[in-house]
Design an enzyme around this catalytic site. Structure first.
Site, PDB file in Angstrom:
ATOM      1  N   ASP A   1     -14.089 -34.873  -0.189  1.00  0.00           N
ATOM      2  CA  ASP A   1     -13.067 -34.224  -1.024  1.00  0.00           C
ATOM      3  C   ASP A   1     -12.359 -33.102  -0.247  1.00  0.00           C
ATOM      4  O   ASP A   1     -11.428 -32.482  -0.754  1.00  0.00           O
ATOM      5  CB  ASP A   1     -13.635 -33.734  -2.363  1.00  0.00           C
ATOM      6  CG  ASP A   1     -14.715 -32.681  -2.210  1.00  0.00           C
ATOM      7  OD1 ASP A   1     -15.060 -32.320  -1.059  1.00  0.00           O
ATOM      8  OD2 ASP A   1     -15.213 -32.200  -3.247  1.00  0.00           O
TER       9      ASP A   1
ATOM     10  N   ASP B   1     -17.298 -39.140  -1.787  1.00  0.00           N
ATOM     11  CA  ASP B   1     -17.690 -37.775  -2.175  1.00  0.00           C
ATOM     12  C   ASP B   1     -17.259 -37.520  -3.629  1.00  0.00           C
ATOM     13  O   ASP B   1     -16.048 -37.521  -3.916  1.00  0.00           O
ATOM     14  CB  ASP B   1     -16.953 -36.812  -1.226  1.00  0.00           C
ATOM     15  CG  ASP B   1     -17.608 -35.463  -1.115  1.00  0.00           C
ATOM     16  OD1 ASP B   1     -18.712 -35.277  -1.664  1.00  0.00           O
ATOM     17  OD2 ASP B   1     -16.996 -34.586  -0.474  1.00  0.00           O
TER      18      ASP B   1
ATOM     19  N   GLU C   1     -22.683 -32.624  -4.528  1.00  0.00           N
ATOM     20  CA  GLU C   1     -22.990 -31.268  -4.045  1.00  0.00           C
ATOM     21  C   GLU C   1     -23.997 -30.586  -4.961  1.00  0.00           C
ATOM     22  O   GLU C   1     -23.854 -30.621  -6.191  1.00  0.00           O
ATOM     23  CB  GLU C   1     -21.712 -30.420  -4.028  1.00  0.00           C
ATOM     24  CG  GLU C   1     -20.815 -30.730  -2.864  1.00  0.00           C
ATOM     25  CD  GLU C   1     -19.648 -29.765  -2.747  1.00  0.00           C
ATOM     26  OE1 GLU C   1     -19.679 -28.668  -3.349  1.00  0.00           O
ATOM     27  OE2 GLU C   1     -18.682 -30.122  -2.057  1.00  0.00           O
TER      28      GLU C   1
ATOM     29  N   GLU D   1     -24.532 -27.735   5.219  1.00  0.00           N
ATOM     30  CA  GLU D   1     -23.258 -27.150   5.650  1.00  0.00           C
ATOM     31  C   GLU D   1     -23.365 -25.652   5.894  1.00  0.00           C
ATOM     32  O   GLU D   1     -23.844 -24.901   5.034  1.00  0.00           O
ATOM     33  CB  GLU D   1     -22.166 -27.441   4.596  1.00  0.00           C
ATOM     34  CG  GLU D   1     -20.803 -26.898   5.020  1.00  0.00           C
ATOM     35  CD  GLU D   1     -19.634 -27.430   4.206  1.00  0.00           C
ATOM     36  OE1 GLU D   1     -19.821 -28.334   3.378  1.00  0.00           O
ATOM     37  OE2 GLU D   1     -18.514 -26.915   4.417  1.00  0.00           O
TER      38      GLU D   1
HETATM   39  O1  KIV Z   1     -15.769 -33.172   1.720  1.00  0.00           O
HETATM   40  C1  KIV Z   1     -16.214 -33.171   2.894  1.00  0.00           C
HETATM   41  O2  KIV Z   1     -15.522 -33.536   3.848  1.00  0.00           O
HETATM   42  C2  KIV Z   1     -17.576 -32.722   3.100  1.00  0.00           C
HETATM   43  C3  KIV Z   1     -17.961 -32.375   4.496  1.00  0.00           C
HETATM   44  C4  KIV Z   1     -17.526 -30.991   4.794  1.00  0.00           C
HETATM   45  C5  KIV Z   1     -19.403 -32.580   4.713  1.00  0.00           C
HETATM   46  O3  KIV Z   1     -18.306 -32.577   2.179  1.00  0.00           O
END
Ligand code: KIV
Length: 249
Positions: free
Chosen positions: A43, A82, A112, A174
């Site tokens: 995202d 994501d 997340e 992260e």
């Molecule tokens: O959204 C994304 O690209 C991520 C990365 C920073 C791991 O979650």
């Protein structure tokens, strides 16, 4: 050949996992040809491609379109979709949305934070889940490094263990100190994929725009393998000059 979640999990302790984000078909095609193990349709797209202030403005519709485009470019690469902000607000909502991602072309999904019940539900329903801890951009107010003091470091360790116990097959770490990245990596039995988490992780992920140098500024932990913004600016300026001078076409 496309790697399954089980194949990726098996790589822990044997071979580092290479992961990059991609949001479009042509970039995905390049990454597949380069032999990247996993493509994350992140995202981050909202910030690096759309110019949004945060990833919270990204929707399921955006993400499904991006996943489908990436799948067209990379038919034989494992794709993680994501889950955008609030698309995993509870187990039922998350399950419906995760299924939309799979239908769009994802092999697994990423969530997340310590959403253990939701992850367990998805895994029980046959959806492979990648966790994400340390800095979790959907819910933070600042992008500063996480886990510098003992309390925060213990929280990251606890969350990584919880995500592994809930059934995640991978976890993204992260922007945490390298020593903490190493400690987390050693403490769990699933691969830890670092982004600003040091070199001891079981693999690394970078945002493709950061790798390409496409933007004005990049996170301190990223590396620019190209300076595409500069190359594009030069090419566009040359083109403009040639049009004005009737050199092109
Ligand atoms: O959204 C994304 O690209 C991520 C990365 C920073 C791991 O979650």
């Amino acid at each position: 050949m496309k790697k399954s979640a089980a194949d990726l999990r098996e790589m822990k302790g044997k071979e580092p996992i290479s992961m990059l984000t991609a949001y479009t078909c042509p970039i995905a095609r390049c990454l597949e040809r380069a032999g990247i193990d996993v493509i994350l349709v992140g995202d981050t797209w909202g910030m690096v491609e759309m110019g949004f202030e945060s990833t919270r403005q990204v929707t399921m519709e955006h993400m499904c379109d991006n996943i489908a485009a990436v799948r067209r470019g990379a038919p034989d690469t494992h794709i993680i979709g994501d889950m955008p902000y609030q698309s995993d607000a509870n187990a039922e909502v998350a399950l419906g949305n995760a299924r939309r991602f799979i239908d769009a072309g994802a092999d697994s999904v990423k969530l997340e934070g310590p959403k253990y019940d939701i992850i367990e539900k998805l895994v029980t329903e046959g959806i492979e889940v990648c966790g994400h801890t340390g800095l979790t951009p959907q819910t933070v107010s600042s992008f500063k490094q996480v886990g510098r003091d003992e309390r925060e470091a213990n929280r990251v360790l606890e969350h990584a263990a919880g995500l592994a116990n809930a059934g995640c097959y991978l976890v993204v770490l992260e922007h945490i100190p390298a020593e903490l990245g190493e400690e987390v990596t050693r403490s769990i039995d699933i691969p830890a994929i670092g982004i600003g988490a040091g070199s001891a992780c079981d693999g690394q992920v970078l945002v493709i725009n950061d790798l390409m140098g496409l933007g004005d500024r990049w996170p301190p932990f990223s590396k620019q393998y190209l300076h595409l913004a500069e190359l594009l600016r030069e090419a566009a300026a040359r083109y403009a000059r040639e049009v004005k001078q009737r050199v092109f076409p």
